[in-house]
Design a protein around this motif. Sequence first.
Motif: not given
Length: 509
Positions: A436-462
Amino acid sequence: MKFVVFSDAHIGGKFNEETFIEGVKYINEIDADYYIFTGDLTDQGTVFEYELAKNKYLPMIKKPVLLIPGNHDVKNVGDLLWEEYIGPRYFVHIDKTRKVKILGLDSNEPDQNTGRMGPKAIERIYKEFEDLDDEWLKVLVFHHQTLPIKYTGRERSAVIDAGDAIKAIMDCNINLVLNGHRHISNVYKLTDGDIKTLIVNCGTISCKKTRYHEEYSITTVEFDEEKLHAKIEVLLLKDNTWVTKFDGDIVEHVIPDDFGELEATIIQIANTEISRGASFSTDIFTKGVQLINSIDCDLVVHNGDITNRSYVREFNMARNYLGLIKHDMIVVPGPKDSFPLGKDLYEEYFGPTESEYTNDKMKILGINSCILDEKIGRIGRNTCKSILENLHSKNKINIIAFHHNIIPLPRTKHDSELQDAGDVLSLIVNGKLNLVLTGAKNTSGCWQIDDTVFVNAGTLSSRSYNNRLGNSFNLIQVYRTKKGRYYKITEFFFDIGESKVIGEFHIYD
Ligand SMILES: [Fe+2]
Ligand SMILES: [Fe+2]
């Protein structure tokens, strides 16, 4: 060692005496090492209710109980009554022989339904657990939830600083987190690496305010002596039936020495926030794109907030700027692209707000999680259902991308996620989506819940990034191993020329 956990008695207003007495019968019968109550002992925090609790109902329990207050206990200055009638609002229980430490914290804000751990409580988590050997069983107890829970609507009643709480829980390798509050039982296995944390939400023992078909319940958690295996069961009090919610190891799968074959490479960007204003940096954007173009990848995913304010000129600029990326790309809108004219302009410049990309290795659905002119997002039950129907390819990596985060991010206020985050998280995890790929809050993060990986992206150019290392994008590499898939997530802080592996997950088939 065994824990009996019960919660949300709500003695007073919405109290169901019958189920409380039934529950207490079991609590008194079960031979456990620890008995824990996770808050909302009273319904309104009044003297009348505290007297009933202390003099009539708590004495029915013949076991020593560790208690923390809930938001209902601190209503009407009930926090002072808690101290008077029950005792301290925090506890730390240390069992040196068995190597078990249990920390109970007060996550309430007086007269508010929302919770907040606060910096002092977060510091306390680190103080109690950070240097404690991982041979110990580390247990953290507080009332409000950190992860969104199914059937509970908008997740506004999680702790506001849930991202920091989750980070502390992960950093300290806490094995078990016990929460109440949502009146529904739930178990998630959360990890950012080697040790799994069982995030256990307890249902209500005796509050008439139940959710959907959830029944009154109590929960038991049992660990083996080596603390490598856990079993979690919920007793439904009306039917007298036990339901197993978890039965498995709490040590995460080992990262393989030999990664196997590289299946897919995705570059994840977000929050380009293209505009003529000072917050957008053309130089940084160009520098990022140069590096992105030099990396061999299957696909670039842009997780939204392409523009800064949905202006025509910004969409026009964005199309030209993003056109510099030479790889295939899938784009979803963010709230900054969803100001009043945003949806029309988005479709004019970038095509449909929902899109799909398939190759022989992966299938990815881009979802529009935005609500017109709102910061918060929503996916909706029907869209969720169609996602699951569309993403069930056995051999391919099944991926969804949208803007709003589901897992709370550190250093940010947990307030702008999906309205239906609880339902979405449950569907994703139970549907065993891979990524699952998300992109809120200009902050990166990644986690695994059960068998799914979640990755949030930071900001490229702000320039308004929430990371001391500055602008970034994520490189997600997925390898096919002998036992399953290995996900490696590297964040590139391209402006300062550094990169760092922020997550490694090995998930068995
Ligand atoms: Fe409650
Ligand atoms: Fe509550």
